[in-house]
Design an enzyme around this catalytic site. Sequence first.
Site, PDB file in Angstrom:
ATOM      1  N   PHE A   1      -5.643  -0.390   9.897  1.00  0.00           N
ATOM      2  CA  PHE A   1      -5.342  -1.302   8.409  1.00  0.00           C
ATOM      3  C   PHE A   1      -3.864  -2.092   8.668  1.00  0.00           C
ATOM      4  O   PHE A   1      -2.964  -1.361   9.304  1.00  0.00           O
ATOM      5  CB  PHE A   1      -5.089  -0.136   7.593  1.00  0.00           C
ATOM      6  CG  PHE A   1      -4.625  -0.805   6.283  1.00  0.00           C
ATOM      7  CD1 PHE A   1      -5.069  -2.203   5.830  1.00  0.00           C
ATOM      8  CD2 PHE A   1      -4.826   0.030   5.026  1.00  0.00           C
ATOM      9  CE1 PHE A   1      -4.865  -2.616   4.672  1.00  0.00           C
ATOM     10  CE2 PHE A   1      -4.311  -0.550   3.839  1.00  0.00           C
ATOM     11  CZ  PHE A   1      -4.517  -1.950   3.606  1.00  0.00           C
ATOM     12  N   CYS A   2      -3.855  -3.178   8.715  1.00  0.00           N
ATOM     13  CA  CYS A   2      -2.645  -4.263   8.834  1.00  0.00           C
ATOM     14  C   CYS A   2      -1.906  -3.794  10.134  1.00  0.00           C
ATOM     15  O   CYS A   2      -2.687  -4.123  11.126  1.00  0.00           O
ATOM     16  CB  CYS A   2      -1.594  -3.493   7.584  1.00  0.00           C
ATOM     17  SG  CYS A   2      -0.337  -4.756   7.509  1.00  0.00           S
ATOM     18  N   VAL A   3      -0.711  -3.598  10.075  1.00  0.00           N
ATOM     19  CA  VAL A   3      -0.055  -3.435  11.466  1.00  0.00           C
ATOM     20  C   VAL A   3      -0.815  -2.207  12.356  1.00  0.00           C
ATOM     21  O   VAL A   3      -0.742  -2.405  13.516  1.00  0.00           O
ATOM     22  CB  VAL A   3       1.338  -2.944  11.165  1.00  0.00           C
ATOM     23  CG1 VAL A   3       2.162  -2.632  12.475  1.00  0.00           C
ATOM     24  CG2 VAL A   3       2.096  -4.096  10.409  1.00  0.00           C
TER      25      VAL A   3
END
Length: 571
Positions: free
Chosen positions: A297-299
């Site tokens: 998720f994301c980074v």
Amino acid sequence: MKTTTRAAAKRAAAETTTTEAAQAFGATVGEMVKSMSSLSVPIPVLSELQSDYVQSATDLWNKWVAAPTGATLAPQGDKRFADPSWAENPMAAFTAQMYLLNARTLAKLADNVQGDSKTRQRLRFAVQQWIAASSPSNYLALNPEAVSRALQTKGESIAQGMQQLWGDVQQGHLSQTDEKVFEVGRNVAVTPGDIVFENDLFQLIEYKPTTKTVYERPLLMVPPCINKYYILDLQPENSLIRHTVAQGHRVFVMSWRNPDDSIARKTWDDYIEEGPLTAIKVVQEISGAKTINTLGFCVGGTLLGTSLAVLAARGEKPAASVTLLTTFLDFSDTGVLDLFVDEAMVQVREMTLGPDSPGGGTLLKGQELASTFSALRPNDLVWNYVVGNYLKGETPPPFDLLYWNSDSTNLPGPMYCWYLRNTYLENNLVKPGKVTTCGTPVDLGKIDAPVYVYGSKEDHIVPWDGAYRNTQVLKNAKCRFVLGASGHIAGVINPPEKKKRSYWVGATAALPPSEQAWLEKAKEHPGSWWPDWDAWLKSHAGKQVAAPKSPGNRKYKPIEPAPGRYVKQKA
């Protein structure tokens, strides 16, 4: 004598490096000044804007002077001025209208400035910040709603506002929700599980199955290290973790440590080697599965993608599937966040936080990151709470997502600096073999596994076209792209039971180079994208086996109940 000579040589080398860095920084600043000095507005455009402004201001004044008693010039369609007190006070209504006229004119002026693209974008951003800060609703003397409330409460609202202001000063951030209502492990992050492994960077949570059988391939979730993991486990009714467990998956989640000074010198390589690479190995050993399903998720998706590329280069393919939620792999167009990143900014970070800084690496404080993200939506995430909390003395309503948002985390400076330079600034991660991580050249194109790529249509942190580019980067993977409605968080955390929003799926499996070409043929579906992902994930999860009766195994024994110690550490 030799020791003295070596020491002198070392000092001389350090001084040379510092001098070169200072010279490079000075040159970069010089280029920035030059770009700012070249900004201009065409004379015809400026004349037209001036003429329109004078005409509009004159019309507004004439309407205000000629308005009959009881009439109002209250602005429409702006929630900052929606309270009836603005309409009941002619001077306040006029002030609000003049403010909106000034705001529109300044925005048009910024839009018509001529110069290089990035400098113009920065100018527009600065103007937007000034416009948001200068609203009359932000000042007690100019806000009739706040003044009326102060009179009605005999000054109690002002006293309460000052108490809340002092409380926020002490805690170091603006309250966006009633933080006393929530507590990690009590009413957020409450899905049952156990910590089965920990090191300096993360604890690994294994969640307790709620079904008699589970799929043979477990799922490892890698959340972003710049936030706490429990965005995926806010409360039972909106927990992606609980939902996934209920679907019959054996779920493991990395809970990143909130860095302190003891790990302030950790690097990007450390975060890969001691992070996802270690977590993948531990999950394999606990479950006995040769291949596992993975989610970033994301980074966390960037870390996961890098880790899988490292493993691919080593000849290992542990991922049966990869899910990337609002993730950048290709940082060629990062939206509004690009405004904050340039060579000068990165050099400053490297000299103050990175491995070449005087301390060899220090922490990037979590509140700095939180403030940056809030500045992307100043009216909603800053001034709205300034007015409510301080001018009107209201306690913000409890909201689990905003509680999580305020629970910021630090980052080790060296890791952060590497990430800034090689992704947002130079976009090196996407270039095959350009960067070496953990001693291995990284080529994301070598990831060979089915990939589910999700983007949110209104995402201002990872714009959806950036998420879509992952499908082109992962050229050896069979990708499925799904576009959800709403933003970076609300689009992802959208449980089916709420029956909210919608999502888009391609009419065919084809993924053209252009995201707009994909969207033109995509079909919109009502509700949450979660069931679509459920069906996709099950197709890669293997057969059903008996659910484990206890967490971990003989080698990895339970350490403590979830959510564990790391997630409770404050920045």
